[in-house]
Design a protein around this motif. Structure first.
Motif, PDB file in Angstrom:
ATOM      1  N   GLY A 196       0.793  -1.147  -0.060  1.00 58.59           N
ATOM      2  CA  GLY A 196      -0.001  -0.217   0.078  1.00 58.59           C
ATOM      3  C   GLY A 196       0.856   1.291   0.148  1.00 58.59           C
ATOM      4  O   GLY A 196       0.411   2.270   0.602  1.00 58.59           O
ATOM      5  N   ASP A 197       1.989   1.372  -0.693  1.00 57.45           N
ATOM      6  CA  ASP A 197       2.870   2.568  -0.748  1.00 57.45           C
ATOM      7  C   ASP A 197       2.245   3.487  -1.692  1.00 57.45           C
ATOM      8  O   ASP A 197       2.830   4.534  -2.315  1.00 57.45           O
ATOM      9  N   GLY A 198       1.313   3.076  -2.682  1.00 49.87           N
ATOM     10  CA  GLY A 198       0.677   3.978  -3.656  1.00 49.87           C
ATOM     11  C   GLY A 198       1.665   3.998  -4.882  1.00 49.87           C
ATOM     12  O   GLY A 198       1.541   4.910  -5.627  1.00 49.87           O
ATOM     13  N   GLY A 199       2.769   3.186  -4.989  1.00 45.04           N
ATOM     14  CA  GLY A 199       3.421   3.369  -6.182  1.00 45.04           C
ATOM     15  C   GLY A 199       2.972   2.545  -7.466  1.00 45.04           C
ATOM     16  O   GLY A 199       1.953   1.761  -7.336  1.00 45.04           O
ATOM     17  N   ASP A 200       3.379   3.215  -8.809  1.00 45.56           N
ATOM     18  CA  ASP A 200       3.009   2.470  -9.779  1.00 45.56           C
ATOM     19  C   ASP A 200       3.753   1.025 -10.184  1.00 45.56           C
ATOM     20  O   ASP A 200       4.754   0.920 -10.233  1.00 45.56           O
ATOM     21  N   ILE A 201       2.875   0.091 -10.509  1.00 43.39           N
ATOM     22  CA  ILE A 201       3.616  -1.154 -10.859  1.00 43.39           C
ATOM     23  C   ILE A 201       4.039  -1.132 -12.458  1.00 43.39           C
ATOM     24  O   ILE A 201       3.156  -1.019 -13.192  1.00 43.39           O
ATOM     25  N   VAL A 202       5.313  -1.269 -12.653  1.00 44.67           N
ATOM     26  CA  VAL A 202       5.561  -1.473 -14.118  1.00 44.67           C
ATOM     27  C   VAL A 202       6.114  -2.977 -14.351  1.00 44.67           C
ATOM     28  O   VAL A 202       7.178  -3.552 -13.646  1.00 44.67           O
ATOM     29  N   LEU A 203       5.206  -3.592 -14.939  1.00 43.28           N
ATOM     30  CA  LEU A 203       5.461  -5.166 -15.272  1.00 43.28           C
ATOM     31  C   LEU A 203       6.303  -5.249 -16.526  1.00 43.28           C
ATOM     32  O   LEU A 203       5.824  -4.950 -17.578  1.00 43.28           O
ATOM     33  N   VAL A 204       7.472  -6.075 -16.174  1.00 47.03           N
ATOM     34  CA  VAL A 204       8.574  -6.021 -17.495  1.00 47.03           C
ATOM     35  C   VAL A 204       8.450  -7.499 -17.787  1.00 47.03           C
ATOM     36  O   VAL A 204       8.813  -8.407 -16.789  1.00 47.03           O
ATOM     37  N   GLY A 205       8.423  -7.929 -18.898  1.00 48.15           N
ATOM     38  CA  GLY A 205       8.347  -9.327 -19.310  1.00 48.15           C
ATOM     39  C   GLY A 205       9.281  -9.352 -20.371  1.00 48.15           C
ATOM     40  O   GLY A 205       9.345  -8.990 -21.525  1.00 48.15           O
ATOM     41  N   HIS A 206      10.433 -10.350 -20.368  1.00 40.92           N
ATOM     42  CA  HIS A 206      11.334 -10.632 -21.228  1.00 40.92           C
ATOM     43  C   HIS A 206      11.210 -11.903 -21.884  1.00 40.92           C
ATOM     44  O   HIS A 206      10.876 -13.086 -21.155  1.00 40.92           O
ATOM     45  N   ASP A 207      11.284 -12.131 -23.280  1.00 37.96           N
ATOM     46  CA  ASP A 207      11.306 -13.308 -23.846  1.00 37.96           C
ATOM     47  C   ASP A 207      10.002 -13.916 -23.415  1.00 37.96           C
ATOM     48  O   ASP A 207       8.758 -13.362 -23.663  1.00 37.96           O
ATOM     49  N   TYR A 208       9.870 -15.173 -23.135  1.00 37.77           N
ATOM     50  CA  TYR A 208       8.668 -16.004 -22.439  1.00 37.77           C
ATOM     51  C   TYR A 208       8.108 -15.413 -21.530  1.00 37.77           C
ATOM     52  O   TYR A 208       6.889 -15.299 -21.149  1.00 37.77           O
ATOM     53  N   GLY A 209       8.888 -14.580 -20.708  1.00 46.23           N
ATOM     54  CA  GLY A 209       8.172 -14.031 -19.546  1.00 46.23           C
ATOM     55  C   GLY A 209       7.109 -13.258 -19.810  1.00 46.23           C
ATOM     56  O   GLY A 209       6.358 -12.659 -19.048  1.00 46.23           O
ATOM     57  N   ILE A 210       6.992 -12.723 -21.045  1.00 50.81           N
ATOM     58  CA  ILE A 210       5.836 -11.827 -21.393  1.00 50.81           C
ATOM     59  C   ILE A 210       4.559 -12.561 -21.324  1.00 50.81           C
ATOM     60  O   ILE A 210       3.429 -11.646 -21.048  1.00 50.81           O
ATOM     61  N   HIS A 211       4.550 -13.802 -21.492  1.00 49.90           N
ATOM     62  CA  HIS A 211       3.204 -14.543 -21.400  1.00 49.90           C
ATOM     63  C   HIS A 211       2.796 -14.576 -19.932  1.00 49.90           C
ATOM     64  O   HIS A 211       1.623 -14.171 -19.888  1.00 49.90           O
ATOM     65  N   PRO A 212       3.514 -14.969 -19.027  1.00 52.23           N
ATOM     66  CA  PRO A 212       2.990 -15.198 -17.687  1.00 52.23           C
ATOM     67  C   PRO A 212       2.673 -13.715 -17.162  1.00 52.23           C
ATOM     68  O   PRO A 212       1.676 -13.380 -16.511  1.00 52.23           O
ATOM     69  N   ALA A 213       3.491 -12.645 -17.537  1.00 54.51           N
ATOM     70  CA  ALA A 213       3.307 -11.163 -17.274  1.00 54.51           C
ATOM     71  C   ALA A 213       1.713 -10.865 -17.810  1.00 54.51           C
ATOM     72  O   ALA A 213       1.105 -10.075 -17.129  1.00 54.51           O
ATOM     73  N   LEU A 214       1.739 -11.045 -19.031  1.00 50.86           N
ATOM     74  CA  LEU A 214       0.185 -10.720 -19.504  1.00 50.86           C
ATOM     75  C   LEU A 214      -0.893 -11.310 -18.907  1.00 50.86           C
ATOM     76  O   LEU A 214      -1.720 -10.575 -18.682  1.00 50.86           O
ATOM     77  N   GLY A 215      -0.749 -12.637 -18.584  1.00 53.11           N
ATOM     78  CA  GLY A 215      -1.747 -13.248 -17.977  1.00 53.11           C
ATOM     79  C   GLY A 215      -2.021 -12.795 -16.775  1.00 53.11           C
ATOM     80  O   GLY A 215      -3.301 -12.547 -16.259  1.00 53.11           O
ATOM     81  N   ALA A 216      -0.886 -12.368 -15.925  1.00 56.09           N
ATOM     82  CA  ALA A 216      -1.394 -11.832 -14.593  1.00 56.09           C
ATOM     83  C   ALA A 216      -1.799 -10.417 -14.399  1.00 56.09           C
ATOM     84  O   ALA A 216      -2.856 -10.093 -13.925  1.00 56.09           O
TER      85      ALA A 216
END
Length: 505
Positions: A70-90
């Motif tokens: 709850g610190d109010g910060g913006d979450i920037v989700l970075v997916g590299h290579d295959y990692g973009i698939h679980p990142a997008l799903g989440a």
């Protein structure tokens, strides 16, 4: 405070982010690296399969923990290579919690499509796709010399490559074969693409794809989508961690290049007028070819123009009606040779074999025309059609008097995953013998394409091949409709003169 959530790609874990994370933290950001089950942390337990949903759950756990703080910060989700698939799903399930998604040298996963579709190694894709049944087991990580099959290692030090190999873990097969499921909620989240030009296309080439009008690509011109380039290979967190950290910080602030959407009020670059004022000439249309005949009795030597690509199947007009090809065809016909433009089926990177069949069939039809001199033919390739020149370089038939290429791709880009393909002109030039080659080189060529041209010229010189280079010093890729300059016009004239001289020699 920005909270970066970093998701690594196939075979790798949180360790790849060490230097980038340290730099982001030093700049005041909060950084979380996701340990994916079976890659960055232990297995799911005895008898429990690890699939894409498992990895989506891993990313959700990290996102939820950041939100709970709850610190109010913006979450920037970075997916590299295959990692973009679980990142997008989440992100699809926590769209309100994620401020931005960063695709780090990764594809554009779609609902219902497995990560296998983005695996660059074409042979491996086909092998795994044929497996059938319930996906089980693991895919062993690459040996040290096999990493280029998964992406360019440009920029990696020997120590970094050693570390990447030593720490790599097997990839659970089900993570690649299970389709990604998206509700559509993720489309509301702003996106940034970081393109590693040592591995694949840069911003300019992506803009060309947008200009062609393919519907799936148009979303990239949304004002909420930004782009950055890094002149390195597929693992920028290892090859240039400082530069990557700077880009991620700027991306979090909404920075980056925005693509220009298609403008209905003006033609896209590839449909703008040809740079020479060439008189209209009649043409004969048969099947996928158009034939422009010169004045006077035949048989005439012929130049066959081969367009680039991939060009989406639904694009209209089709390439044989594009001003560059029709302009060259009319100009050549006006100077005493028959000219042929054709449409071929290079609609995707997997279509080079089909396109090659189309070209070979068209050439034989043209040679069979009694008005054409079957023993004096030239082939002229453009842009992404460059790889199609390989067959003709590897085994030039006696009737092929010249091969020309304008701003061509002359070796598969690393991200294509087909380094061992037959469509590799850099390798084929070794077998070209005395076949004359005319290469039109754009001075402001895209970096990722310019590299292949220089590789080709180096190999051509080593093999003693007959190559004439026509330079367009300030010319861009597709200069015939982009650069209406005297030097560009002169380059067209010189290139045509060089090809026709070899046809009539």
């Amino acid at each position: 405070m920005t909270a970066f959530v970093l998701v690594a790609g196939a075979f790798t874990g949180p360790y790849v982010w060490r230097d980038t994370a340290a730099r982001l933290t030093a700049e005041g950001a909060e950084v979380h690296t996701v340990a994916l089950t079976g890659l960055g942390k232990g297995s799911a337990g005895p008898g429990v399969a690890v699939d894409l949903e498992t990895h989506i759950g891993d990313v959700l756990t990290v996102i939820d923990s950041v939100v709970e703080k709850g610190d109010g910060g913006d979450i920037v989700l970075v997916g590299h290579d295959y990692g973009i698939h679980p990142a997008l799903g989440a992100a699809d399930r926590r769209a309100r919690s994620v401020a931005r998604i960063v695709h780090l040298d990764s594809g554009m996963p779609q609902d219902g499509v497995p990560a296998l579709a983005a695996v660059p190694d074409q042979r491996l894709r086909e092998e795994l796709a044929r497996g059938g049944g319930e996906p089980t087991g693991e895919l062993l990580p690459p040996a040290r010399d096999a990493w280029p099959r998964w992406g360019s290692t440009a920029g990696l030090s020997e120590a970094a490559l050693d570390g990447l190999t030593a720490l790599a873990a097997p990839q659970p097969l089900a993570t690649l074969l299970q389709p990604l499921r998206l509700t559509g909620a993720v489309t509301a989240v702003p996106v940034t693409g970081v393109l590693c030009t040592g591995n694949g296309p840069g911003i300019e080439l992506v803009q060309l794809m947008v200009d062609l009008g393919e519907p799936a690509i148009q979303a990239l011109a949304d004002p909420r989508v930004t782009f950055f380039e890094l002149p390195t290979g597929h693992w920028p967190m290892l090859s240039c961690p400082t530069g990557l950290a700077e880009i991620l910080t700027e991306a979090a602030a909404g920075g980056g290049h925005r693509l220009k959407p298609a403008d209905a009020t003006e033609p896209p670059p590839h449909l703008r007028p040809f740079l020479l004022d060439v008189p209209e000439r009649p043409r004969e249309r048969a099947g996928n070819t158009d034939l422009y005949l010169p004045d006077g009795p035949g048989p005439h030597p012929a130049v066959v123009f081969v367009h680039g690509g991939p060009v989406p199947a639904g694009v209209r007009p089709t390439p044989r009606d594009w001003p560059t090809l029709t302009g060259y065809a009319r100009y050549v016909a006006g100077h005493g040779a028959a000219a042929v433009t054709l449409d071929h089926r290079l609609h995707a990177l997997t279509d080079y074999e089909r396109a090659a069949e189309d070209i070979a069939a068209a050439v034989e039809r043209v040679r069979a025309d009694p008005r054409v001199d079957a023993d004096r033919v030239a082939l002229w390739f453009f842009s992404g059609g460059g790889p199609l020149a390989a067959d003709w370089l590897a085994a030039p038939p006696p009737w092929l008097r010249c091969l020309a290429a304008n701003y061509p791709i002359l070796a598969p880009l690393p991200s294509w995953g087909v380094a061992d393909t037959r469509f590799h002109p850099v390798r084929a030039i070794a077998h070209a013998g005395r076949l004359p080659v005319v290469l039109v080189r754009a001075g402001r060529e895209m970096a990722e394409i310019a590299v292949t041209v220089e590789e080709f010229l180096t190999e051509a010189e080593r093999r003693g091949a007959d190559v004439e280079v026509v330079d367009v010093p300030e010319g861009r890729h597709g200069f015939e409709t982009l650069d209406r300059t005297d030097s560009a016009r002169d380059a067209v004239r010189r290139a045509v003169e060089a090809v026709l001289a070899r046809l009539t020699a």
